[in-house]
Design a protein around this motif. Structure first.
Motif, mmCIF file in Angstrom:
data_model
loop_
_atom_site.group_PDB
_atom_site.id
_atom_site.type_symbol
_atom_site.label_atom_id
_atom_site.label_comp_id
_atom_site.label_asym_id
_atom_site.label_seq_id
_atom_site.Cartn_x
_atom_site.Cartn_y
_atom_site.Cartn_z
ATOM 1 N N THR A 6 -15.554 29.773 11.795
ATOM 2 C CA THR A 6 -14.714 30.967 11.616
ATOM 3 C C THR A 6 -13.256 30.652 11.895
ATOM 4 O OG1 THR A 6 -16.570 32.389 12.265
ATOM 5 C CG2 THR A 6 -14.362 33.345 12.329
ATOM 6 N N GLU A 7 -13.006 29.897 12.957
ATOM 7 C CA GLU A 7 -11.633 29.521 13.305
ATOM 8 C C GLU A 7 -10.978 28.746 12.162
ATOM 9 O OE1 GLU A 7 -9.648 29.916 16.018
ATOM 10 O OE2 GLU A 7 -11.037 31.200 17.095
ATOM 11 N N GLU A 35 -10.411 30.851 8.788
ATOM 12 C CA GLU A 35 -9.258 31.755 8.784
ATOM 13 C C GLU A 35 -7.937 31.013 8.591
ATOM 14 O OE1 GLU A 35 -9.443 33.856 12.433
ATOM 15 O OE2 GLU A 35 -11.112 35.168 11.804
ATOM 16 N N THR A 41 -11.377 29.988 22.331
ATOM 17 C CA THR A 41 -11.514 31.389 21.927
ATOM 18 C C THR A 41 -12.941 31.910 22.004
ATOM 19 O OG1 THR A 41 -11.842 30.787 19.589
ATOM 20 C CG2 THR A 41 -9.569 31.101 20.347
ATOM 21 N N ARG A 42 -13.923 31.000 22.234
ATOM 22 C CA ARG A 42 -15.353 31.360 22.271
ATOM 23 C C ARG A 42 -15.833 31.941 20.937
ATOM 24 N NH1 ARG A 42 -16.899 31.291 27.681
ATOM 25 N NH2 ARG A 42 -15.427 29.894 28.731
ATOM 26 N N ARG A 43 -15.171 31.584 19.860
ATOM 27 C CA ARG A 43 -15.589 31.995 18.515
ATOM 28 C C ARG A 43 -16.171 30.791 17.793
ATOM 29 N NH1 ARG A 43 -10.634 34.113 15.483
ATOM 30 N NH2 ARG A 43 -12.192 34.972 14.065
ATOM 31 N N VAL A 55 -18.910 26.049 18.965
ATOM 32 C CA VAL A 55 -18.121 27.221 19.338
ATOM 33 C C VAL A 55 -16.849 26.742 20.013
ATOM 34 C CG1 VAL A 55 -18.068 29.324 20.734
ATOM 35 C CG2 VAL A 55 -20.185 28.640 19.595
ATOM 36 N N SER A 56 -15.754 27.371 19.695
ATOM 37 C CA SER A 56 -14.468 26.991 20.266
ATOM 38 C C SER A 56 -14.446 27.240 21.771
ATOM 39 C CB SER A 56 -13.344 27.781 19.590
ATOM 40 O OG SER A 56 -12.117 27.605 20.266
#
Length: 306
Positions: free
Chosen positions: A89-90, A93, A83-85, A79-80
């Motif tokens: 996914t990061e 995109e 950004t906590r994503r 997890v980043s």
């Protein structure tokens, strides 16, 4: 060929494992405290420690590496911190804009470089050769960031024809692709010329000419295929460099790609994103080299994989 392909695929695993170890050690040597950056500069020490524990940065390096390696083996790249994503996914995109920019740059650079290289080889030491090699040397010598700023000044600020930032339409691809592909086109032109000059001196070319074949037939049918093998190798390497090395161009044009993501992640000490991106770039180079090796057999059927 199938056996060769499977062996090369299995060879990916130890290579990626070595890269993963090196990347993990490298990112943990970067100066700065990721927990402090994630918590904010105004956060007190207790908050920073809580964030450090939440991110797992309070554990020893062997524990962090073991946890990282096990998660990666399960397909979880983390997890980043920024950004906590999810990192996947990061990157997902940002990957497509970079891929489209790379394909656009590679398409015109290969076409332009091949034409200049072939013409320069056919008209060696004449004015087309001198003009083509002058353009090639200029393309290699001019820094990408300077070329990008010059193109923006002329076509965006001066003439107002093209946008400078973003990736919303096909017009946004023109200036970044020209900037990114200029050096590749120059390298392709010089490499193609050298390869064609060597092939033009071979005995089979003299035999084809002695048979009375037209020069365009000799070039297209007899020279092109034999000269393309080293050129294809260079194309593969250049594609890998473009896909993983577009950081400067993406920064100049504020391009929403993985190069810009890598810059932001290094600034914020976002360890999971940095590790995932470097591993992705390494995997890209390995797969591109594998594709190039397989293309050899299509270009020259005399090559066999044993």
């Amino acid at each position: 060929m199938l056996t060769f392909f499977l062996k090369r695929l299995l060879g990916l695993l130890p290579t990626l494992a070595i890269v993963a170890v090196l990347v993990f050690l490298f990112v943990h040597m970067l100066p700065g405290d990721p927990a402090r950056l994630a918590a904010g500069q105004d956060a007190d020490q207790q908050t920073v420690e809580l964030v450090r524990a939440e991110l797992g940065l309070d554990r020893s390096l062997p524990e962090q590496f073991g946890r990282y390696f096990l998660n990666m083996a399960r397909g979880d790249v983390g997890v980043s911190i920024r950004t906590r994503r999810p990192v996947a996914t990061e990157i997902g995109e940002r990957f497509m804009p970079t891929l489209l920019l790379t394909l656009t740059s590679m398409a015109w650079a290969v076409a332009f470089g091949l034409v200049i290289g072939i013409v320069s080889a056919v008209y060696r030491n004449e004015w087309p050769d001198r003009l083509g090699m002058t353009l090639a040397v200029s393309g290699i010598s001019f820094p990408a960031f300077a070329l990008g700023m010059l193109l923006m000044q002329i076509f965006s600020v001066g003439l107002g024809w093209l946008p400078t930032v973003g990736a919303g339409s096909w017009k946004h691809y023109i200036l970044p692709s020209l900037t990114l592909g200029a050096a590749v086109a120059a390298v392709m032109a010089r490499f193609t010329r050298a390869s064609f000059v060597e092939v033009l001196g071979e005995d089979f070319v003299r035999t084809a000419r002695a048979k009375g074949l037209k020069e365009r037939v000799v070039i297209a049918k007899h020279c092109l295929r034999n000269a393309l093998i080293p050129v294809v190798t260079m194309m593969g390497l250049q594609f890998g460099f473009l896909l993983g090395g577009s950081i400067v161009v993406e920064a100049v044009f504020n391009w929403p790609g993985v190069g810009r993501l890598l810059v932001d992640s290094v600034n914020q000490r976002d360890y999971p994103v940095i590790q995932a991106l470097v591993l992705m770039f390494s995997l890209e180079f390995i797969l591109i080299n594998l594709v190039v090796d397989l293309l050899y057999g299509l270009i020259n059927p005399t090559i066999r994989y044993k």
